[in-house]
Scaffold this active site. Structure first.
Site, short mmCIF file in Angstrom:
data_model
loop_
_atom_site.label_atom_id
_atom_site.label_comp_id
_atom_site.label_asym_id
_atom_site.label_seq_id
_atom_site.Cartn_x
_atom_site.Cartn_y
_atom_site.Cartn_z
N ASP A 220 74.57 1.48 95.75
CA ASP A 220 75.16 2.12 97.26
C ASP A 220 74.21 3.19 97.86
O ASP A 220 74.09 4.06 97.27
CB ASP A 220 76.27 2.90 96.72
CG ASP A 220 77.63 3.85 97.91
OD1 ASP A 220 78.14 2.34 98.93
OD2 ASP A 220 77.79 4.55 97.85
N GLU A 271 62.82 -2.76 81.30
CA GLU A 271 62.70 -2.79 79.83
C GLU A 271 64.58 -4.13 79.39
O GLU A 271 63.80 -4.56 78.23
CB GLU A 271 63.38 -1.77 79.14
CG GLU A 271 63.00 -0.12 80.00
CD GLU A 271 63.59 0.74 79.90
OE1 GLU A 271 64.11 1.15 79.30
OE2 GLU A 271 62.38 1.90 80.06
C1 GLC Z 1 78.94 2.70 101.27
C2 GLC Z 1 80.17 1.38 100.72
C3 GLC Z 1 81.23 2.29 101.27
C4 GLC Z 1 81.52 4.04 101.05
C5 GLC Z 1 79.94 4.71 101.24
C6 GLC Z 1 79.71 5.55 100.51
O1 GLC Z 1 78.67 2.45 102.37
O2 GLC Z 1 80.15 0.19 100.59
O3 GLC Z 1 82.67 2.29 100.67
O4 GLC Z 1 82.49 4.28 101.73
O5 GLC Z 1 78.94 3.61 100.51
O6 GLC Z 1 79.96 5.98 99.22
#
Ligand code: GLC
Ligand code: CA
Length: 561
Positions: A220, A271
């Site tokens: 993310d 790993e």
């Molecule tokens: C990314 C995710 C989204 C979230 C953001 C903050 O863009 O896809 O859904 O709100 O990160 O974590």
């Protein structure tokens, strides 16, 4: 005849490189399937429905977060990275899901949220308690405020969800004190990735899930973890893009400091053998810059949001395909392709809007734009048929195989996206793409949850009256149904090796039409309104009705001679 620059590389000596050609299906756990009738999707619900994904024909599943979380941002606010939130089940439920996926030959990718934790994470709670200057605060980005009273935020950065990116805390003496950075919601404090303890935490998280058997991670905000030293003020060039996650001139996006992190993680994955993967969610442009995320010792692939954001326009589509193959090919990575996810307006609706609203604005009852659903789904299927013919790996978002539109008529009282609240309702946000799936047309909640005594008869976001008509059981085996179209496309993609063939452009009969060759298949996509001649041969896939040698507008066909 123009040859494209890229051909997905041959298999590496040691790994299977399964990901180079994979179709990866995104499951948003809250909205996929609810096993216990509380209105919220869960891990046992997913396990019970995995067969449907095998029948669809995908290779892997990516799960959005299911970790312990106060759910302020749909679980992208993690309070414990190695525990399952009781809302979704238990670690045993995760193990059962993984075992079932592997038994069905599906890879399982899980989400990793390293830019920020939840404000309820023990580390953040400890940071609040420990006070200014403590090692606990040094894991996050706490700073003193400006001005005589320190009541001015440390810099002018804006949150992606709207409003300032800083929140001031109350110190132990009961007085307002330091500020902490949160590029997203106040409940999502950003880690300080210059702190070695943060690195250690995440190495541990990776190993925890890799040991359990996870096949990899979707990372993310993989463009946000490193901030420019000194945290300088920054004003976006276009005020309309304030807080946008797209502008990589911002001192908090696409900083060089992210790359050593990925190299380190790649070594951790190694790993566990050659087949575990890192997939970046990096909103970085241009593609030539994004390619830095997938250099040989970094991630294996990264979402192609430039493709997602390209309008249904032949000239621009051809360019983004060429740019993608060239950029990713230059570092030996496959291109990826994606049209929908849980953060954007579903493409069955988006492509019926010209131009679509910017990401995050969303659609709601008061929107200035009104999509044409029929045009949208027709173009969406044509765009999908184009996407699934392209070399590389493709991502599908749950429900697109049913042709689901964005849900526009959600009442304000049902909305949960922090974007909606942080902009005072000015941006509807992303809830419209997250409405729980319809499985069975005649069942309560269209089969999202169980029938009978266990059922509340409701889902966490209300399903619109049209939902039963889109249900899986209303489409399975029905010629022309969107679900059947996806199944045919995925099967033909495999039969004809479209993911690993080289793409060769052919002359086009019309400026609105793309034509290319992939092995034995000629792919023709008509992004304009005017019918054109179909190439001679057998049509193995068509995104809509074709007849008498003509390809109608907003339609894509695959033809074998
Ligand atoms: C990314 C995710 C989204 C979230 C953001 C903050 O863009 O896809 O859904 O709100 O990160 O974590
Ligand atoms: Ca449930």
């Amino acid at each position: 005849m123009a040859r494209s620059a890229s051909r997905p590389e041959a298999r590496s000596a040691t790994g299977t490189d399964w990901w180079r050609t994979a179709v990866i299906y995104q499951v948003y756990p809250r909205s996929f399937a609810d096993s216990n009738g509380d209105g919220i999707g869960d891990l046992p619900g997913i396990t019970a429905r995995l067969d449907a994904l095998v029948e669809l024909g995908v290779d892997a599943v990516w799960l959005s977060p299911f970790y312990t979380s106060p759910q302020k941002d749909g679980g992208y606010d993690v309070a414990d990275y190695t525990a399952v939130d009781p809302l979704f089940g238990t670690l045993d439920d995760f193990d059962a899901l993984l075992a079932r996926a592997h038994a069905l030959s599906l890879k399982l990718i899980i989400d990793l949220v390293p830019n920020h934790s939840s404000s309820e994470h023990p580390w953040f709670q400890a940071a609040l308690a420990a006070g200014p200057g403590s090692p606990e605060r040094a894991r996050y980005l706490f700073r003193d405020g400006l001005g005589a009273d320190g009541d001015v935020p440390p810099n002018n950065w804006q949150s992606v969800f709207g409003g300032p990116a800083w929140t001031r805390v109350i110190e132990r003496d009961g007085r307002p004190g330091q500020w902490y950075l949160h590029l997203f919601d106040t409940s999502q404090p950003d880690f300080d990735w210059t702190n070695e303890e943060v690195h250690e935490l995440f190495r541990g998280v990776l190993r925890f899930w890799l040991e359990r058997g996870a096949d990899g991670f979707r990372v993310d905000v993989a463009h946000g973890m490193a901030k420019k030293p000194g945290l300088p003020d920054w004003t976006p060039p276009d005020p309309g893009l304030e807080g946008s996650s797209h502008d990589t001139t911002a001192p908090y996006w696409a900083q060089p400091g992210v790359h050593p992190i990925f190299r380190d993680w790649r070594r951790v994955l190694a790993e566990f053998g050659p087949d575990r993967v890192l997939i970046g969610e990096a909103w970085v442009e241009p593609l030539s810059k994004l390619a830095e995320w997938v250099r040989p010792d970094e991630m294996q692939q990264t979402f192609n949001f430039t493709f997602l954001e390209t309008p249904w326009d032949a000239v621009r589509l051809k360019k983004v395909v060429d740019d993608s193959l060239a950029a990713f090919g230059s570092v030996g990575a496959p291109s990826t392709w994606v049209l929908s996810n849980h953060d954007v307006i579903r493409h069955a609706t988006r492509l019926g809007l010209t131009p679509p609203p910017p990401q995050g604005e969303g659609l709601g009852p008061g929107s200035r734009l009104h999509p044409d659903d029929a045009v949208g789904v027709r173009r969406a299927r044509a765009a999908t048929a184009l996407m699934l013919a392209l070399p590389g790996s493709a991502y599908l978002y749950q429900g697109e195989e049913l042709g689901l539109p964005e849900v526009i008529d959600l009442p304000d009282s049902a909305r949960q996206d922090p974007t909606f609240f942080r902009t005072g309702g000015a941006n509807y946000g992303r809830d419209g793409s997250r409405v729980p799936l319809p499985w069975e047309s005649a069942a309560p909640t269209a089969g999202f949850g169980p029938a009978g005594a266990a059922a509340t008869g409701a889902s966490w976001l209300p399903q619109p009256p049209s939902w039963p008509g889109y249900a899986r059981d209303a489409q399975l085996g029905i010629p022309g149904a969107t679900l059947e179209f996806y199944r045919e496309a995925l099967a033909a993609r495999r039969t004809h090796h479209l993911a690993s063939n080289e793409l060769v452009w052919l002359p086009s009969p019309d400026a609105d039409v793309l034509v290319f060759r992939s092995g034995a298949v000629t792919v023709i996509a008509n992004a304009g309104p005017t019918p054109v001649a179909l190439p001679a041969g057998r049509v193995v896939l068509a995104s809509g009705p074709v007849g008498s040698g003509r390809l109608p507008g907003d339609t894509t066909a695959w033809v074998v001679d």
